[in-house]
Design a protein around this motif. Structure first.
Motif, PDB file in Angstrom:
ATOM      1  N   ASP A 528       0.931  -1.387  -0.365  1.00 47.16           N
ATOM      2  CA  ASP A 528      -0.373  -0.013   0.311  1.00 47.16           C
ATOM      3  C   ASP A 528       1.029   1.131   0.189  1.00 47.16           C
ATOM      4  OD1 ASP A 528      -2.866  -0.126  -0.166  1.00 47.16           O
ATOM      5  OD2 ASP A 528      -3.359  -0.663   1.956  1.00 47.16           O
ATOM      6  N   TYR A 530       2.898   3.157  -2.041  1.00 44.09           N
ATOM      7  CA  TYR A 530       4.093   2.775  -2.229  1.00 44.09           C
ATOM      8  C   TYR A 530       4.320   3.870  -2.566  1.00 44.09           C
ATOM      9  CZ  TYR A 530       8.126   1.080  -5.520  1.00 44.09           C
ATOM     10  OH  TYR A 530       9.062   1.276  -6.344  1.00 44.09           O
ATOM     11  N   LYS A 554      -0.643  -2.362  -4.166  1.00 46.46           N
ATOM     12  CA  LYS A 554      -1.678  -2.229  -3.587  1.00 46.46           C
ATOM     13  C   LYS A 554      -2.428  -0.948  -4.072  1.00 46.46           C
ATOM     14  CE  LYS A 554      -1.787  -5.837   0.163  1.00 46.46           C
ATOM     15  NZ  LYS A 554      -1.116  -6.385   1.633  1.00 46.46           N
ATOM     16  N   SER A 555      -1.682   0.216  -3.473  1.00 44.59           N
ATOM     17  CA  SER A 555      -1.931   1.733  -4.227  1.00 44.59           C
ATOM     18  C   SER A 555      -0.775   2.636  -3.754  1.00 44.59           C
ATOM     19  CB  SER A 555      -3.004   2.208  -2.981  1.00 44.59           C
ATOM     20  OG  SER A 555      -2.017   2.050  -1.916  1.00 44.59           O
ATOM     21  N   PHE A 556      -0.684   3.555  -4.714  1.00 45.75           N
ATOM     22  CA  PHE A 556       0.693   3.866  -5.161  1.00 45.75           C
ATOM     23  C   PHE A 556      -0.166   6.279  -4.349  1.00 45.75           C
ATOM     24  CE2 PHE A 556       0.994   1.372  -8.393  1.00 45.75           C
ATOM     25  CZ  PHE A 556       2.177   1.190  -8.699  1.00 45.75           C
ATOM     26  N   ARG A 561       3.847   7.772  -7.818  1.00 45.79           N
ATOM     27  CA  ARG A 561       2.909   6.875  -9.579  1.00 45.79           C
ATOM     28  C   ARG A 561       3.473   8.522 -10.409  1.00 45.79           C
ATOM     29  NH1 ARG A 561      -1.731   8.504 -12.151  1.00 45.79           N
ATOM     30  NH2 ARG A 561      -2.761   6.744 -12.921  1.00 45.79           N
ATOM     31  N   VAL A 573      -2.305  -1.142 -10.785  1.00 43.59           N
ATOM     32  CA  VAL A 573      -2.854  -0.983  -8.602  1.00 43.59           C
ATOM     33  C   VAL A 573      -3.740  -2.670  -8.709  1.00 43.59           C
ATOM     34  CG1 VAL A 573      -4.035  -0.674  -7.372  1.00 43.59           C
ATOM     35  CG2 VAL A 573      -3.281   1.407  -8.779  1.00 43.59           C
ATOM     36  N   PRO A 577      -6.605  -7.110  -3.827  1.00 42.52           N
ATOM     37  CA  PRO A 577      -5.045  -6.836  -2.980  1.00 42.52           C
ATOM     38  C   PRO A 577      -4.353  -8.249  -3.192  1.00 42.52           C
ATOM     39  CG  PRO A 577      -7.018  -5.056  -1.985  1.00 42.52           C
ATOM     40  CD  PRO A 577      -7.446  -6.247  -3.008  1.00 42.52           C
ATOM     41  N   TYR A 580      -1.377  -9.623  -4.149  1.00 42.71           N
ATOM     42  CA  TYR A 580       0.046  -9.580  -3.773  1.00 42.71           C
ATOM     43  C   TYR A 580       1.205 -10.219  -3.100  1.00 42.71           C
ATOM     44  CZ  TYR A 580       3.310  -6.977   0.128  1.00 42.71           C
ATOM     45  OH  TYR A 580       4.186  -6.884   0.309  1.00 42.71           O
ATOM     46  N   THR A 616      -5.364  -5.918 -12.897  1.00 40.46           N
ATOM     47  CA  THR A 616      -5.172  -5.176 -12.053  1.00 40.46           C
ATOM     48  C   THR A 616      -5.670  -3.794 -13.121  1.00 40.46           C
ATOM     49  OG1 THR A 616      -3.297  -4.241 -13.775  1.00 40.46           O
ATOM     50  CG2 THR A 616      -2.452  -5.671 -12.099  1.00 40.46           C
TER      51      THR A 616
END
Ligand code: MIC
Ligand code: SF4
Length: 640
Positions: A528, A530, A554-556, A561, A573, A577, A580, A616
């Motif tokens: 998450d 990132y 999972k998220s940026f 990004r 993404v 999740p 991952y 994704t």
């Protein structure tokens, strides 16, 4: 329906798109700022765009990060930036003038204007009622070249401030409280707008402390109204002409709301190793302190340092503590030299260092092994201080100063000491640290290119099939400091990506760059948020140089990004999740029909060995799709 202040300013600057949360918009950028550690790349990119003069009302190049000059590299970078600034109509602030955000507030910020800066703490300008956004270097280069910036219109969060702060509690405690409530990813895709009667009790520099650390929420920016306090601040800087009153409509509608009762707050600290790991000092307890560092763009204003001087006056820094102070600007330092406050600080046993970022970015003053370091800064990521096993706590200047005397983390409210009020002062205008650009349309100043300045890597158009090996399986909240560490050893190489890339992810996985070189074409799997933290596009350019094709997470975080997309690296993404957990080092992943897939709502990644498919969601805008297809922003601009 009433409007928020954020949307009023955005509306005044809207060039393209519909101003509604989630929509892609293009806005006019009035001002830009760069600093030296991101600036060399920005100006290399500006040169690559072959632009004669910047299109903004004002652009300033500050030198504040790399000021140690342990070798020729930093000095060469400064000379390069100075020469390019002169050619393109950019003001150049010499090293020694101070920290970019503090200087911009003092000298150039204006309520109601937009500011884009190649530093994540650019939202400091929100303390003056600006929409001030941090971005990757290339976005700032483009803003200088075209005068525009494209972004996803954020949601707006109302933070209602009630009451007033008690002595020993200050603006830092307000933002630490907000971080405790919202966390380091709570602001992603949002603007944090402060309202309520409590606003009146905060000076512009208090407000700037709060908007500065809004970066730690992951927010696009934070903003305060422009009122009498704004006028007083601008007047104290001899700039009352820049004043415009600004506020949200009474009936403004917000997407979310948080209420902060200022009079209920107590001194807080962010514990190791995250700015949202916040607790009351009275709960943390009197831990023994080895180092106290006061300064950074968050807490180095005149008022902050005068409070510190008042607490230290006639006292002695504890024998076990090294107290180091870096003022925010030359004007602040000069004023404190004139009024005797500097003498009070030095006489107490503090070390006063240059007006620069310094210890905040690990540029010197790394604490001893296993030390507890109290810092008035904004980030306490593991290892950022330059000492991997140090425990860094983020605190207010008041807490830092009293703890430097007692030698333990101290809650000033319980100390029985009284804090004197700090009188407002006027500053004399002084631009002796500023070099002005050449006035002509086509300047022939030669670009000064030192031997450490290497061309930045460029990507190529997206191929039909992307096949790449998993080289890292990273956890949640990976920072850009984790991806591309920065300290006194590495900062001199910010204009040399081939050299820097050897140290990519060094602190969390020393084998990373070697594995990339072996694999040739690489993928990073992230958790998450990132890429949270700094705006440094080196965290995208070094992976690009090492062959990273996409990052699936999972998220940026917002800026990283964009930096990945600007470099032609796909940020993807996971739709689920839980996927991952399915990846391991060495897995070979494939994206088939890549150019077609990036235009769709989902992109399928296939594990080559097992054939298993993973969905994704790229959420790319039209402009982003074009950049990905062409292999990055520069290619997209050049090819149209
Ligand atoms: C930071 O505080 O992390 C920095 C150093 O100012 C960065 C910029 C950089 O990495 O050069 C930021 O905040 O964007
Ligand atoms: Fe400089 Fe630290 Fe502010 Fe970054 S956070 S601009 S390194 S003072």
């Amino acid at each position: 329906m009433g409007k928020t202040l954020a949307y009023k300013i955005l509306e005044n600057h809207l060039i393209e798109g519909t101003l509604s949360a989630g929509e892609e918009i293009t806005i006019k950028i009035d001002q830009t700022l760069t600093q030296d550690s991101t600036g060399t790349m920005v100006y290399l990119q500006l040169e690559a765009m072959e632009v004669d003069r910047v299109k903004t009302e004002l652009s300033v190049a500050y030198i504040d990060h790399n000021t140690l000059q342990t070798g020729f590299e930093n000095a060469d970078d400064h000379e390069f930036i100075k020469s390019v600034a002169k050619r393109h109509g950019v003001l150049f602030s010499k090293p020694g003038n101070g920290i970019c955000h503090q200087l911009h507030l003092e000298n150039y910020g204006k309520p109601g204007k937009t500011l884009l800066g190649s530093d994540s703490h650019t939202p400091t300008g929100g303390g003056l009622g600006m929409i001030a956004i941090g971005a990757g270097g290339l976005d700032v280069a483009v803003a200088m070249a075209k005068g525009t910036y494209s972004l996803t219109a954020p949601k707006v969060v109302k933070v209602q401030l009630n009451g007033a702060l008690r002595p020993w509690v200050s603006a830092k405690d307000v933002i630490l409280y907000v971080l405790q409530q919202l966390t380091v990813k709570g602001g992603v895709g949002k603007i944090i707008e402060y309202t309520g009667e409590g606003v009146k009790s905060l000076s512009v520099t208090d407000r700037a402390t709060i908007t500065n650390m809004g970066a730690e929420l992951g927010a696009t920016t934070s903003v305060f109204p422009s009122d009498e306090n704004t006028y007083e601040y601008l007047k104290s800087q001899g700039r009352e002409d820049a004043y415009t009153p600004l506020a949200a409509d009474e009936d403004a509608v917000y997407d979310e709301e948080l209420i902060v009762d200022l009079d209920q707050l107590t001194p807080l600290a962010a514990m190791p190793h995250s700015p949202d790991n916040v607790d009351a000092i009275s709960n943390i307890g009197s831990i023994k302190v080895d180092q106290v560092a006061i300064g950074s763009c968050t807490n180095s204003s005149y008022t902050d340092l005068m409070k510190v001087a008042a607490i230290l006056k006639g006292k002695k820094v504890h024998p076990n503590v090294s107290l180091v102070i870096s003022p925010g600007s030359s004007k602040i330092m000069a004023k404190m030299a004139e009024n005797g406050a500097l003498a009070a600080i030095i006489n107490a046993g503090a070390r006063v260092i240059e007006n620069a970022c310094g210890p905040c970015i690990g540029m010197g003053q790394s604490p001893k092994s296993g030390a507890v370091s109290l810092r008035t800064f904004n980030r306490n990521f593991k290892g950022r201080s330059g000492t991997l096993d140090a425990d860094v706590y983020l605190v207010s200047p008041e807490t830092a100063a009293i703890s430097a005397i007692t030698g333990v983390l101290t809650d000033g409210m319980k100390s029985g000491e009284t804090l004197p009020a700090i009188d407002a002062v006027d500053f004399d205008p002084n631009d002796n640290f500023v070099v002005y650009p050449c006035g002509c349309d086509k300047c022939n100043t030669e670009v000064a290119m030192g031997p450490n300045i290497k061309p930045f890597p460029r990507n190529t158009a997206l191929p039909e099939t992307v096949e790449a090996t998993v080289v890292l399986h990273a956890g949640d909240n990976i920072t850009t400091d984790d991806i591309m560490p920065s300290d006194s050893r590495l900062l001199p190489y910010r204009s040399n990506i081939p050299h820097l890339s050897n140290y990519c992810f060094e602190k969390i996985d020393a084998g990373f760059s070697g594995r990339c070189k072996e694999a040739g074409s690489c993928v990073i799997i992230g958790g998450d948020n990132y890429g949270q933290g700094s705006s440094r596009e080196h965290a995208a350019l070094a992976p690009l140089y090492l062959g990273v094709k996409f990052v699936a997470a999972k998220s940026f975080a917002r800026i990283h990004r964009s930096n990945l997309i600007n470099s032609g690296i796909l940020p993807l993404v996971f739709a689920d999740p839980a996927d991952y957990d399915d990846f391991k080092l060495g897995d070979v992943l494939v994206i088939e029909n890549a150019p077609e897939q990036v235009k769709a709502e989902t992109i399928i990644i296939k594990n080559k060995a097992t054939g298993k498919e993973y969905v994704t969601k790229p959420n790319f805008s039209e402009l982003e799709i074009n950049m990905i297809l062409k292999g990055g922003k520069i290619n997209a601009i050049k090819e149209g």
